[in-house]
Design a protein around this motif. Sequence first.
Motif, short mmCIF file in Angstrom:
data_model
loop_
_atom_site.label_atom_id
_atom_site.label_comp_id
_atom_site.label_asym_id
_atom_site.label_seq_id
_atom_site.Cartn_x
_atom_site.Cartn_y
_atom_site.Cartn_z
N LEU A 271 -30.34 -41.58 0.82
CA LEU A 271 -30.15 -40.51 1.71
C LEU A 271 -29.22 -41.06 2.94
N GLN A 272 -29.20 -42.24 3.19
CA GLN A 272 -28.36 -42.89 4.24
C GLN A 272 -26.82 -42.75 4.04
N LYS A 273 -26.67 -43.04 2.65
CA LYS A 273 -25.48 -43.13 1.97
C LYS A 273 -24.81 -41.59 2.11
N ALA A 274 -25.81 -40.46 1.73
CA ALA A 274 -25.36 -39.26 1.61
C ALA A 274 -25.09 -38.60 3.07
N ILE A 275 -25.78 -38.97 4.08
CA ILE A 275 -25.79 -38.77 5.47
C ILE A 275 -24.38 -39.29 5.93
N GLU A 276 -24.12 -40.64 5.62
CA GLU A 276 -22.85 -41.04 6.13
C GLU A 276 -21.67 -40.52 5.49
N GLU A 277 -21.63 -40.19 4.22
CA GLU A 277 -20.61 -39.32 3.62
C GLU A 277 -20.46 -38.19 4.21
N HIS A 278 -21.45 -37.25 4.50
CA HIS A 278 -21.65 -36.02 4.99
C HIS A 278 -20.93 -35.86 6.40
#
Length: 416
Positions: A271-278
């Motif tokens: 989730l952290q990776k997805a948040i950073e990308e978004h």
Amino acid sequence: MSHILFVGIDVSSKNNVVCCLPEGDSAKPLSRFTVSNDEPGVLTLHERILALMQKHNLSSIRFGLEATGCYSSHLARYLESVLSFSPCEHSVYVFNPSLIKVFKKSHFLDAPKNDRVDAWFIAAKLRSGHLPRAFTWSESLAALQRLCRTRFHVTQCLTRETNFLLTNLFLKFSSYSAGPFGKKTSATSLAVMEHFASVENIIDMSVDDLVAFVARCGKNRFENPQDVAQALQKAARSSYRLPKAMADAVNLAMASNIRIIRSLQEQAKSLQKAIEEHLATIPQTLTSVPGIGPIFAAGILSEIGDIQRFPNQMALAKYAGLAWTESQSGDFKGVESRLIKSGNRYLKYYFTEAAKSVQVHDTVFAQYFSLKAAEPAKYAEKRALALTARKLVRLVDYLLRTNRLYEPREVIRQHG
């Protein structure tokens, strides 16, 4: 001649109860009906509202509904941006249910509680004025909010599972806290809990074998694995011993805990990776503040939404639950005040956690926190953190409105 139609909608998981009031003081609705809370239902609502507008020659529509989480999100989005009511103007207002409850009590102390009555009072609130800023929907911020709230949920679950694991760990290895691992849920620490059935196994193992085990599980990241092994054996020698039946039960419980914790850790990373990308696709300057990383910035941005819906930073602070109650009557004024209990709990969490980080990395906030913590007051540390978070609200409000990068006070003074 009336021109505005006030449409109050009481939302539930299955149905939406609709009440349409005209301008003026008339308590009699122009129309009442119920539609299902799905796409065919909202399309039926659309058709009936357009027919009502044409029948009574109205030119503007105000929709109102309570914020009921996932149940109201689709309806608010469809009314605001998907459906067209042209040539009529329309706006959508999403109310805090507490406001409708207070408005209802201010008119009728013994009003019945049912969907039809609630829809009428929502429409009446629309007609009375003093409305919040109209609802707007942003796909990117809505998606970011869903990711941030999911990560928040995962981290809360991870904390609960970790605390439960530590209770079992004390039974199995009572002196573990005096051991070499600062973070009890690190990969090496979990491997020790899982691999050794009892403290006796650690004590009986040779130092060389234990050093090799620690080095292998720690992927050779320990500067001195022999010190780690010796500290582990020392803690094991001073621990309580468990009878076999109890030890077997504790080991089984801990194994279950550890599997859950590892799964939650993986989900949190994903989730952290997805948040950073978004977040990278959204223009923002919050990450220019020392101590505010992508997670804090994403959480604050997604919960605030459009900053223009708040008239000033005081309104934003109140929405975040970082405002204080006031007790005053005549010549009396209360000395102690508490934080209000209302507000967005997610936004309050992100502001508070961000304040902890910012006061470590930024000298201006560090000085402010130290100053407040030194004041003689109850719960000085908690009070100082709340005040620091309130100061951070003012900064975030300024950065979002001006879209400027953060400059510490000293830098601003030098350029002034």
